[in-house]
Enzyme design. Structure first.
Site, PDB file in Angstrom:
ATOM      1  N   PRO B  68       0.841  -1.194   0.000  1.00  0.00           N
ATOM      2  CA  PRO B  68       0.000   0.000   0.000  1.00  0.00           C
ATOM      3  C   PRO B  68       0.882   1.253   0.000  1.00  0.00           C
ATOM      4  O   PRO B  68       1.908   1.277   0.673  1.00  0.00           O
ATOM      5  CB  PRO B  68      -0.788  -0.117   1.315  1.00  0.00           C
ATOM      6  CG  PRO B  68      -0.005  -1.051   2.174  1.00  0.00           C
ATOM      7  CD  PRO B  68       0.681  -1.992   1.225  1.00  0.00           C
ATOM      8  N   HIS B  69       0.492   2.238  -0.800  1.00  0.00           N
ATOM      9  CA  HIS B  69       1.368   3.412  -0.899  1.00  0.00           C
ATOM     10  C   HIS B  69       0.608   4.627  -1.387  1.00  0.00           C
ATOM     11  O   HIS B  69      -0.477   4.532  -1.943  1.00  0.00           O
ATOM     12  CB  HIS B  69       2.531   3.115  -1.857  1.00  0.00           C
ATOM     13  CG  HIS B  69       2.104   2.775  -3.255  1.00  0.00           C
ATOM     14  ND1 HIS B  69       1.992   1.471  -3.695  1.00  0.00           N
ATOM     15  CD2 HIS B  69       1.745   3.547  -4.294  1.00  0.00           C
ATOM     16  CE1 HIS B  69       1.603   1.472  -4.949  1.00  0.00           C
ATOM     17  NE2 HIS B  69       1.431   2.722  -5.350  1.00  0.00           N
ATOM     18  N   THR B  70       1.224   5.749  -1.207  1.00  0.00           N
ATOM     19  CA  THR B  70       0.705   6.982  -1.786  1.00  0.00           C
ATOM     20  C   THR B  70       1.834   7.983  -1.891  1.00  0.00           C
ATOM     21  O   THR B  70       2.864   7.859  -1.229  1.00  0.00           O
ATOM     22  CB  THR B  70      -0.440   7.580  -0.945  1.00  0.00           C
ATOM     23  OG1 THR B  70      -1.036   8.662  -1.685  1.00  0.00           O
ATOM     24  CG2 THR B  70       0.048   8.125   0.391  1.00  0.00           C
TER      25      THR B  70
END
Lengths: 125, 158
Positions: B68-70
């Site tokens: 998960p990333h942003t």
């Protein structure tokens, strides 16, 4: 009947071949029977594996060679080539990840079910 | 980009309590707050951005792994952490398998190359079944950290 064809593509996406484009490429590659390999500067990876594609760390402007071996090699490369040409249909690939709705509307070879993996929900606006 | 370049050791969670996708993303983001890597005021914004990215397609990339990333303007360099779920979490992953190993990344919007190189390192290491297995069996944060350092050392050697 097995043939190997290859084609050079350029990663045009300004964010490079990150997780989403890699997913799109692997999904497209898996639709074809042929073995698909992607050749980068230092390595050759399985085009059907997102993990493999991510190990290329292909930044914007990187040249890659797509190689397909198998009965539908040409068609597979056409489809994958247009995916790169159309910049993975990730319009802009902006920081907010807003996507356009046109997840793969290119013409697909007739020997495949036209329904794309519709799992890509577009339009997170 | 080596693990030690972006993983905050104080934020490693070898046994997350969360059982849902949003829950574990929140728990990992909170661990980055606790480690002083992101500010408490940005927590909600970061969790929301990561969930929005998940809506576009799961970052559960298979083999029980999720990244998960942003991108987020509040960080000036790539920060990340590692979590392990003993029970496994439904992450709507690409291969349908529950996720046990999670690498959460928050990167500055103007550094796409760093993000790519972190993904490269994570995916390269995770192709190694033995690495995945030992990581899942790691007892405490220091064990996880040692495994990451070993992986770093090997990738330099090779």
């Amino acid at each position: 009947m097995s043939q190997t064809v290859s084609r050079e593509v350029i990663v045009a996406n300004e964010q490079g071949l990150h997780a989403r484009p890699a997913d799109l490429v692997a999904r497209e590659a898996r639709r074809w029977q042929s073995r698909i390999e992607v050749v980068g500067k230092a390595q050759r990876v399985d085009g059907k594996s997102i993990l493999d594609l991510l190990t290329l760390a292909a930044e914007a402007g990187t040249r890659l060679v797509l190689e397909a071996t198998g009965p539908d090699a040409s068609e597979a490369l056409d489809a994958l080539g247009s995916l790169f040409e159309q910049n993975f249909t990730l319009a802009g690939d902006s920081t907010t990840h807003t996507e356009n709705e046109t997840v793969v509307k290119r013409t697909t070879p007739a020997n495949e079910v036209p329904g794309e993996p519709a799992g890509e929900r577009g339009g997170g606006r | 980009m080596k693990f030690s370049d972006f993983v905050a050791v104080e934020a490693i969670r070898p046994n997350v309590a969360a059982t849902t996708k949003e829950g574990v993303i929140r728990e990992m983001s909170q661990s980055l707050v606790d480690a002083g890597k992101i500010t408490a005021g940005e927590l909600e914004s970061i969790v929301k951005a990561i969930m929005k990215r998940e809506d576009l397609g799961s970052t559960g990339i298979g083999r029980g792994v999720a990244v998960p990333h942003t991108k987020h303007p509040s960080v000036s360099r790539l920060v990340g952490t590692v979590a392990i779920s003993q029970a496994g979490i439904d992450f709507e992953s690409l291969d349908g398998e529950p996720v046990q190993l999670l690498f959460l990344l928050v990167s500055p919007p103007d550094r796409p190359g760093d993000h790519l190189r972190a993904l490269e390192n994570i995916s390269r290491q995770l192709r190694d079944d033995a690495f995945c297995k030992t990581l899942k069996e790691a007892g405490g944060p220091q064990d996880v950290w040692r495994l990451l350092e070993e992986a770093d050392a090997q990738s330099i050697a090779s």
